[in-house]
Design a protein around this motif. Sequence first.
Motif, PDB file in Angstrom:
ATOM      1  N   VAL A 308      46.730 -55.398  87.719  1.00 48.32           N
ATOM      2  CA  VAL A 308      46.243 -54.104  87.225  1.00 48.32           C
ATOM      3  C   VAL A 308      46.643 -53.905  85.766  1.00 48.32           C
ATOM      4  O   VAL A 308      45.832 -53.474  84.928  1.00 48.32           O
ATOM      5  N   ILE A 309      47.881 -54.232  85.431  1.00 47.90           N
ATOM      6  CA  ILE A 309      48.340 -54.089  84.049  1.00 47.90           C
ATOM      7  C   ILE A 309      47.506 -54.963  83.120  1.00 47.90           C
ATOM      8  O   ILE A 309      47.148 -54.560  82.004  1.00 47.90           O
ATOM      9  N   GLY A 310      47.180 -56.175  83.566  1.00 51.61           N
ATOM     10  CA  GLY A 310      46.341 -57.047  82.753  1.00 51.61           C
ATOM     11  C   GLY A 310      44.981 -56.422  82.459  1.00 51.61           C
ATOM     12  O   GLY A 310      44.463 -56.518  81.336  1.00 51.61           O
ATOM     13  N   ARG A 311      44.411 -55.769  83.448  1.00 46.77           N
ATOM     14  CA  ARG A 311      43.135 -55.095  83.230  1.00 46.77           C
ATOM     15  C   ARG A 311      43.281 -53.927  82.250  1.00 46.77           C
ATOM     16  O   ARG A 311      42.410 -53.687  81.412  1.00 46.77           O
ATOM     17  N   LEU A 312      44.372 -53.214  82.367  1.00 43.20           N
ATOM     18  CA  LEU A 312      44.609 -52.096  81.458  1.00 43.20           C
ATOM     19  C   LEU A 312      44.761 -52.571  80.021  1.00 43.20           C
ATOM     20  O   LEU A 312      44.261 -51.943  79.082  1.00 43.20           O
ATOM     21  N   ARG A 313      45.441 -53.681  79.838  1.00 41.67           N
ATOM     22  CA  ARG A 313      45.610 -54.202  78.483  1.00 41.67           C
ATOM     23  C   ARG A 313      44.279 -54.627  77.881  1.00 41.67           C
ATOM     24  O   ARG A 313      44.036 -54.417  76.684  1.00 41.67           O
ATOM     25  N   ARG A 314      43.423 -55.216  78.712  1.00 44.32           N
ATOM     26  CA  ARG A 314      42.108 -55.604  78.198  1.00 44.32           C
ATOM     27  C   ARG A 314      41.292 -54.371  77.829  1.00 44.32           C
ATOM     28  O   ARG A 314      40.564 -54.370  76.835  1.00 44.32           O
ATOM     29  N   LEU A 315      41.413 -53.320  78.633  1.00 46.16           N
ATOM     30  CA  LEU A 315      40.710 -52.080  78.309  1.00 46.16           C
ATOM     31  C   LEU A 315      41.244 -51.464  77.020  1.00 46.16           C
ATOM     32  O   LEU A 315      40.481 -50.982  76.176  1.00 46.16           O
ATOM     33  N   ALA A 316      42.566 -51.491  76.857  1.00 49.80           N
ATOM     34  CA  ALA A 316      43.170 -50.898  75.665  1.00 49.80           C
ATOM     35  C   ALA A 316      42.768 -51.653  74.409  1.00 49.80           C
ATOM     36  O   ALA A 316      42.713 -51.073  73.313  1.00 49.80           O
ATOM     37  N   ALA A 317      42.472 -52.950  74.561  1.00 49.98           N
ATOM     38  CA  ALA A 317      42.103 -53.754  73.398  1.00 49.98           C
ATOM     39  C   ALA A 317      40.652 -53.578  72.988  1.00 49.98           C
ATOM     40  O   ALA A 317      40.258 -54.017  71.907  1.00 49.98           O
ATOM     41  N   MET A 318      39.874 -52.937  73.847  1.00 43.94           N
ATOM     42  CA  MET A 318      38.464 -52.715  73.513  1.00 43.94           C
ATOM     43  C   MET A 318      38.361 -51.658  72.421  1.00 43.94           C
ATOM     44  O   MET A 318      39.031 -50.626  72.475  1.00 43.94           O
ATOM     45  N   PRO A 319      37.508 -51.878  71.410  1.00 49.18           N
ATOM     46  CA  PRO A 319      37.429 -50.967  70.260  1.00 49.18           C
ATOM     47  C   PRO A 319      37.139 -49.528  70.628  1.00 49.18           C
ATOM     48  O   PRO A 319      37.703 -48.608  70.058  1.00 49.18           O
ATOM     49  N   SER A 320      36.242 -49.329  71.589  1.00 53.89           N
ATOM     50  CA  SER A 320      35.846 -47.959  71.927  1.00 53.89           C
ATOM     51  C   SER A 320      36.321 -47.568  73.303  1.00 53.89           C
ATOM     52  O   SER A 320      35.697 -46.779  73.999  1.00 53.89           O
ATOM     53  N   ALA A 321      37.430 -48.183  73.742  1.00 53.13           N
ATOM     54  CA  ALA A 321      37.930 -47.893  75.088  1.00 53.13           C
ATOM     55  C   ALA A 321      38.258 -46.424  75.207  1.00 53.13           C
ATOM     56  O   ALA A 321      38.881 -45.826  74.351  1.00 53.13           O
ATOM     57  N   SER A 322      37.839 -45.831  76.271  1.00 56.63           N
ATOM     58  CA  SER A 322      38.132 -44.423  76.531  1.00 56.63           C
ATOM     59  C   SER A 322      38.741 -44.295  77.893  1.00 56.63           C
ATOM     60  O   SER A 322      38.450 -45.067  78.796  1.00 56.63           O
ATOM     61  N   VAL A 323      39.616 -43.345  78.071  1.00 51.34           N
ATOM     62  CA  VAL A 323      40.284 -43.115  79.341  1.00 51.34           C
ATOM     63  C   VAL A 323      39.592 -41.977  80.037  1.00 51.34           C
ATOM     64  O   VAL A 323      39.544 -40.866  79.534  1.00 51.34           O
ATOM     65  N   LYS A 324      39.040 -42.280  81.230  1.00 55.47           N
ATOM     66  CA  LYS A 324      38.239 -41.295  81.934  1.00 55.47           C
ATOM     67  C   LYS A 324      39.068 -40.351  82.777  1.00 55.47           C
ATOM     68  O   LYS A 324      38.810 -39.164  82.858  1.00 55.47           O
ATOM     69  N   ASN A 325      40.091 -40.890  83.426  1.00 53.54           N
ATOM     70  CA  ASN A 325      40.815 -40.084  84.405  1.00 53.54           C
ATOM     71  C   ASN A 325      42.178 -39.598  83.942  1.00 53.54           C
ATOM     72  O   ASN A 325      42.964 -39.089  84.704  1.00 53.54           O
ATOM     73  N   GLY A 326      42.500 -39.817  82.694  1.00 55.93           N
ATOM     74  CA  GLY A 326      43.788 -39.343  82.230  1.00 55.93           C
ATOM     75  C   GLY A 326      44.539 -40.437  81.514  1.00 55.93           C
ATOM     76  O   GLY A 326      44.015 -41.529  81.290  1.00 55.93           O
ATOM     77  N   PRO A 327      45.775 -40.218  81.116  1.00 53.36           N
ATOM     78  CA  PRO A 327      46.538 -41.208  80.377  1.00 53.36           C
ATOM     79  C   PRO A 327      46.849 -42.420  81.221  1.00 53.36           C
ATOM     80  O   PRO A 327      46.958 -42.345  82.427  1.00 53.36           O
ATOM     81  N   VAL A 328      46.993 -43.545  80.549  1.00 53.85           N
ATOM     82  CA  VAL A 328      47.278 -44.796  81.225  1.00 53.85           C
ATOM     83  C   VAL A 328      48.779 -44.997  81.297  1.00 53.85           C
ATOM     84  O   VAL A 328      49.490 -44.828  80.318  1.00 53.85           O
ATOM     85  N   GLY A 329      49.261 -45.396  82.485  1.00 51.15           N
ATOM     86  CA  GLY A 329      50.685 -45.685  82.648  1.00 51.15           C
ATOM     87  C   GLY A 329      50.857 -47.052  83.250  1.00 51.15           C
ATOM     88  O   GLY A 329      49.922 -47.626  83.775  1.00 51.15           O
ATOM     89  N   ALA A 330      52.032 -47.601  83.159  1.00 50.07           N
ATOM     90  CA  ALA A 330      52.288 -48.933  83.705  1.00 50.07           C
ATOM     91  C   ALA A 330      51.994 -48.927  85.189  1.00 50.07           C
ATOM     92  O   ALA A 330      52.542 -48.129  85.932  1.00 50.07           O
ATOM     93  N   GLY A 331      51.118 -49.843  85.603  1.00 52.33           N
ATOM     94  CA  GLY A 331      50.782 -49.943  87.014  1.00 52.33           C
ATOM     95  C   GLY A 331      49.693 -48.982  87.401  1.00 52.33           C
ATOM     96  O   GLY A 331      49.229 -48.992  88.521  1.00 52.33           O
ATOM     97  N   GLY A 332      49.238 -48.144  86.498  1.00 56.45           N
ATOM     98  CA  GLY A 332      48.143 -47.235  86.807  1.00 56.45           C
ATOM     99  C   GLY A 332      46.841 -47.867  86.423  1.00 56.45           C
ATOM    100  O   GLY A 332      46.686 -49.066  86.456  1.00 56.45           O
ATOM    101  N   ALA A 333      45.867 -47.087  86.024  1.00 59.33           N
ATOM    102  CA  ALA A 333      44.577 -47.635  85.670  1.00 59.33           C
ATOM    103  C   ALA A 333      43.948 -46.774  84.620  1.00 59.33           C
ATOM    104  O   ALA A 333      44.504 -45.777  84.201  1.00 59.33           O
ATOM    105  N   GLU A 334      42.698 -47.177  84.223  1.00 60.08           N
ATOM    106  CA  GLU A 334      42.066 -46.472  83.115  1.00 60.08           C
ATOM    107  C   GLU A 334      41.854 -45.007  83.406  1.00 60.08           C
ATOM    108  O   GLU A 334      41.749 -44.589  84.522  1.00 60.08           O
TER     109      GLU A 334
END
Length: 334
Positions: A308-334
Amino acid sequence: MTTRRPERLVNLVICLLATRHYLTAEQIRRAVPGYEADDGTDRAKEAFKRMFERDKAELREIGVPLETGRTSAFDDEDGYRITRNAYELPPISLAADEAAAVGLAARLWHSAALGGAAEGALHKLRAAGVSLDEHAAVPLEPRLDSGEPAFGACFAAATERRELRFDYQRPDGSDRTPRRIHPWGVVARRGRWYVCGYDLDRGAPRAFRLSRFAGRVKAVGPTGAFERPDDLDLVSMVASAGPASEVTARIRVRPDAAEGLRRVGKASADDVDLIEIPLSDLESLADRVTSFGAEAIVEEPDQLRDAVIGRLRRLAAMPSASVKNGPVGAGGAE
């Protein structure tokens, strides 16, 4: 998205097979995706009438036994249904090469929307109070991934009856182990491809999911190296196989949130917001947890948390990544 005609026709057949009563045209219109919505205008009514008449004609032309009648003397218009006994084919027996050809043809089936829409139609009929014959419902498969890298090598080895060697990864993401099998065939079940055969190292029949193959898959030795069992049933073999791992994922969810995770798992005896889910597919569960954003945090196992963390890091690296459900935390999700 507009439902394509072949999908609409299959949805229609499924609905009419699943009901014990005759369904009126209006009931069918509301239940089956793809028909012109009723907006109260004459144009919409005429469009539905023309479309439904064409669909009835096509079903009858291809041999579907579409019946017309009324459930009771109090009905004021004719309805439609398909009797299962008249629709079913007689028992079919396929030779090994014929079964393999059917399996290969099924690989070209690309209709995830079909399964969802058809099941949705049945839910609508139940909600409308229509009595359904559960045994007549047609089982639906989700879309199969025709791009499974190991498929070609496994299918060829099973067809040529050659020994197959590959590295296999456990569902919990632990280390790969080399495997050697005599492949009996390749089969799809519930949207996943499996190769079934005799495990040479463990001395017993086994089923292996192709999505868990790692690295190169190699056929070795001469053709015709083994014989398949006479009573071989690949689907039953996969269905009866127990879970490959007893690992249970524990995911903490926010109160009154992450309903999708609550449905697929069960709450801990001590904490209703700690959801326990059997870890049968690490990658799939990681995708699911990530989709719930900050509503879900993986507590264990570590492999799932890292995925899950790996997926979050890939999302964070995207230029226009946006968080839909709230802030991202370790072990959480986008």
